[in-house]
Design a protein around this motif. Structure first.
Motif, mmCIF file in Angstrom:
data_model
loop_
_atom_site.group_PDB
_atom_site.id
_atom_site.type_symbol
_atom_site.label_atom_id
_atom_site.label_comp_id
_atom_site.label_asym_id
_atom_site.label_seq_id
_atom_site.Cartn_x
_atom_site.Cartn_y
_atom_site.Cartn_z
ATOM 1 N N ASP A 23 -8.922 9.259 -24.057
ATOM 2 C CA ASP A 23 -9.972 9.847 -24.886
ATOM 3 C C ASP A 23 -11.222 8.980 -25.020
ATOM 4 O O ASP A 23 -12.120 9.300 -25.806
ATOM 5 C CB ASP A 23 -9.439 10.202 -26.273
ATOM 6 C CG ASP A 23 -8.887 9.009 -27.051
ATOM 7 O OD1 ASP A 23 -9.163 7.852 -26.657
ATOM 8 O OD2 ASP A 23 -8.167 9.236 -28.044
ATOM 9 N N MET A 24 -11.291 7.894 -24.248
ATOM 10 C CA MET A 24 -12.466 7.023 -24.356
ATOM 11 C C MET A 24 -12.732 6.328 -23.022
ATOM 12 O O MET A 24 -11.810 5.876 -22.349
ATOM 13 C CB MET A 24 -12.239 5.955 -25.432
ATOM 14 C CG MET A 24 -13.395 5.000 -25.648
ATOM 15 S SD MET A 24 -14.809 5.775 -26.447
ATOM 16 C CE MET A 24 -14.169 5.973 -28.132
ATOM 17 N N ILE A 25 -14.027 6.268 -22.660
ATOM 18 C CA ILE A 25 -14.466 5.477 -21.516
ATOM 19 C C ILE A 25 -15.316 4.342 -22.046
ATOM 20 O O ILE A 25 -16.168 4.541 -22.919
ATOM 21 C CB ILE A 25 -15.267 6.332 -20.522
ATOM 22 C CG1 ILE A 25 -14.334 7.326 -19.822
ATOM 23 C CG2 ILE A 25 -15.968 5.470 -19.487
ATOM 24 C CD1 ILE A 25 -15.051 8.310 -18.954
ATOM 25 N N ARG A 26 -15.045 3.136 -21.530
ATOM 26 C CA ARG A 26 -15.814 1.962 -21.958
ATOM 27 C C ARG A 26 -16.355 1.246 -20.727
ATOM 28 O O ARG A 26 -15.599 0.942 -19.808
ATOM 29 C CB ARG A 26 -14.929 1.008 -22.769
ATOM 30 C CG ARG A 26 -14.456 1.595 -24.076
ATOM 31 C CD ARG A 26 -13.714 0.584 -24.953
ATOM 32 N NE ARG A 26 -12.342 0.403 -24.530
ATOM 33 C CZ ARG A 26 -11.301 0.273 -25.355
ATOM 34 N NH1 ARG A 26 -11.476 0.340 -26.663
ATOM 35 N NH2 ARG A 26 -10.088 0.086 -24.899
ATOM 36 N N PHE A 27 -17.650 0.972 -20.731
ATOM 37 C CA PHE A 27 -18.251 0.105 -19.720
ATOM 38 C C PHE A 27 -18.303 -1.301 -20.292
ATOM 39 O O PHE A 27 -18.613 -1.487 -21.471
ATOM 40 C CB PHE A 27 -19.667 0.562 -19.373
ATOM 41 C CG PHE A 27 -19.749 1.926 -18.730
ATOM 42 C CD1 PHE A 27 -18.661 2.475 -18.078
ATOM 43 C CD2 PHE A 27 -20.916 2.652 -18.787
ATOM 44 C CE1 PHE A 27 -18.727 3.725 -17.490
ATOM 45 C CE2 PHE A 27 -21.003 3.905 -18.204
ATOM 46 C CZ PHE A 27 -19.911 4.447 -17.553
ATOM 47 N N SER A 28 -18.017 -2.298 -19.456
ATOM 48 C CA SER A 28 -17.998 -3.671 -19.952
ATOM 49 C C SER A 28 -18.781 -4.593 -19.037
ATOM 50 O O SER A 28 -18.904 -4.347 -17.829
ATOM 51 C CB SER A 28 -16.552 -4.183 -20.077
ATOM 52 O OG SER A 28 -15.944 -4.295 -18.802
ATOM 53 N N ALA A 29 -19.318 -5.647 -19.626
ATOM 54 C CA ALA A 29 -19.997 -6.701 -18.875
ATOM 55 C C ALA A 29 -19.821 -8.007 -19.635
ATOM 56 O O ALA A 29 -20.081 -8.064 -20.835
ATOM 57 C CB ALA A 29 -21.482 -6.387 -18.706
ATOM 58 N N ARG A 30 -19.369 -9.027 -18.933
ATOM 59 C CA ARG A 30 -19.256 -10.345 -19.557
ATOM 60 C C ARG A 30 -20.602 -11.054 -19.573
ATOM 61 O O ARG A 30 -20.818 -11.973 -20.361
ATOM 62 C CB ARG A 30 -18.218 -11.192 -18.826
ATOM 63 C CG ARG A 30 -16.792 -10.736 -19.063
ATOM 64 C CD ARG A 30 -15.787 -11.595 -18.347
ATOM 65 N NE ARG A 30 -15.913 -11.469 -16.893
ATOM 66 C CZ ARG A 30 -15.132 -12.096 -16.027
ATOM 67 N NH1 ARG A 30 -14.191 -12.922 -16.473
ATOM 68 N NH2 ARG A 30 -15.289 -11.917 -14.735
ATOM 69 N N VAL B 49 -19.591 -0.764 -23.969
ATOM 70 C CA VAL B 49 -20.392 0.440 -24.205
ATOM 71 C C VAL B 49 -19.444 1.627 -24.086
ATOM 72 O O VAL B 49 -18.791 1.796 -23.055
ATOM 73 C CB VAL B 49 -21.539 0.559 -23.185
ATOM 74 C CG1 VAL B 49 -22.406 1.765 -23.506
ATOM 75 C CG2 VAL B 49 -22.377 -0.711 -23.158
ATOM 76 N N THR B 50 -19.345 2.441 -25.120
ATOM 77 C CA THR B 50 -18.289 3.438 -25.213
ATOM 78 C C THR B 50 -18.827 4.867 -25.218
ATOM 79 O O THR B 50 -19.946 5.125 -25.662
ATOM 80 C CB THR B 50 -17.465 3.226 -26.493
ATOM 81 O OG1 THR B 50 -18.304 3.465 -27.638
ATOM 82 C CG2 THR B 50 -16.925 1.808 -26.562
ATOM 83 N N HIS B 51 -17.992 5.783 -24.725
ATOM 84 C CA HIS B 51 -18.299 7.210 -24.817
ATOM 85 C C HIS B 51 -16.981 7.977 -24.886
ATOM 86 O O HIS B 51 -16.091 7.745 -24.066
ATOM 87 C CB HIS B 51 -19.102 7.679 -23.606
ATOM 88 C CG HIS B 51 -19.824 8.979 -23.838
ATOM 89 N ND1 HIS B 51 -19.168 10.177 -23.989
ATOM 90 C CD2 HIS B 51 -21.144 9.268 -23.965
ATOM 91 C CE1 HIS B 51 -20.049 11.149 -24.191
ATOM 92 N NE2 HIS B 51 -21.249 10.631 -24.182
ATOM 93 N N PRO B 52 -16.837 8.916 -25.841
ATOM 94 C CA PRO B 52 -15.609 9.722 -25.888
ATOM 95 C C PRO B 52 -15.535 10.669 -24.705
ATOM 96 O O PRO B 52 -16.546 11.203 -24.237
ATOM 97 C CB PRO B 52 -15.754 10.498 -27.208
ATOM 98 C CG PRO B 52 -17.222 10.521 -27.492
ATOM 99 C CD PRO B 52 -17.767 9.240 -26.931
ATOM 100 N N ALA B 53 -14.329 10.866 -24.190
ATOM 101 C CA ALA B 53 -14.082 11.814 -23.101
ATOM 102 C C ALA B 53 -12.581 12.056 -23.038
ATOM 103 O O ALA B 53 -11.815 11.117 -22.831
ATOM 104 C CB ALA B 53 -14.588 11.272 -21.769
#
Length: 251
Positions: free
Chosen positions: A229-236, A96-100
């Motif tokens: 420039d990007m934050i990503r949340f991850s879940a397996r 799940v991504t969001h620019p920052a």
């Protein structure tokens, strides 16, 4: 006095503490009023989706569901939270991504794991940086029994190391080099309970606080990458997230 447990390694220094660090407490208490940090974005997920077939997060969020799960829904907004769940057809964990855009930062949020096999990751990327796979610069992983910090820029996601690992040709020297950029701390994270997390990057040091305690601090050159420039949340498998705030920190 905080209890120190850690080691010195070729790539940096890893430490863990049983009480919060004073500097981190001062930052958390004073930053919004004295210019130490600037809020880039926040989200409490208090909104509804118009349909339930595909991801529809809004507020600048994106996912990898089209690419990795045939467009099937993998992220749901409900009860004012974000619920991440891997679809049975997916060939990759959920992202799940969001620019920052920032150099130094603090990320504050709440998360919840409900099962022993669950995990939740916070990945920071520079999508224009060619020397790593998919822009990966660094990452923090939360699992039921541990917290992990990774310098991806110099370690696992460095293209030469990743390509060799994927091809099955990684040498013993390469494997040992990758390990120098990874740290783990044993820490029990209670299931079915919300936890407050704070990830702070200042220069070449990344620190993790959980429920008011400093869990780990790792110093490594990759964290000082000049542009993120990007934050990503991850879940397996599954994870729940709420009350996200992302700050840029002043030099």
């Amino acid at each position: 006095m905080s209890l120190l447990c850690g080691w010195t390694a070729l790539a940096g220094v890893g430490f863990c503490f049983d009480t919060p660090l004073a500097a981190a407490d001062e930052l958390n208490a004073s930053a919004e009023s004295d210019g130490i940090r600037t809020l880039l974005f926040e989200d409490d997920f208090e909104r509804n989706e118009s349909q339930e077939q595909t991801d529809e997060l809004g507020n600048g969020w994106g996912t990898n569901s089209d690419k990795r799960a045939g467009g099937n829904k993998q992220v749901d907004l409900g009860d004012g939270t974000m619920f991440i769940f891997r679809h049975k057809t997916a060939d990759h964990g959920v992202s799940v991504t969001h620019p920052a855009e920032f150099k130094d930062c603090q990320i504050r949020l709440r998360f919840r794991l409900d099962n022993k096999a669950d995990d939740f990751g916070i990945d920071i990327a520079d999508m224009g940086f060619p020397d790593v796979h998919a822009g990966h610069i660094c990452k923090v992983n939360f699992r039921p029994q541990e917290v992990e910090i990774l310098d991806f820029k110099n370690g696992r996601m460095k293209k030469s190391y990743r390509d060799a690992a994927k091809a099955g040709t990684a040498t013993a020297e390469q494997k040992a080099a990758v390990k120098q950029y990874e740290r783990k701390w044993k820490h029990s994270i209670t299931l079915e309970q919300w936890h407050d997390a704070a990830i702070t990057i200042r220069g070449n040091t990344l620190s993790v606080q959980l429920d008011g305690k400093m869990i780990g601090t790792f110093t490594s050159d990759g964290f000082d990458h000049p542009t993120k420039d990007m934050i990503r949340f991850s879940a397996r498998r599954e994870a729940r997230v709420d009350d996200v705030k992302v700050y840029s920190l002043a030099p």
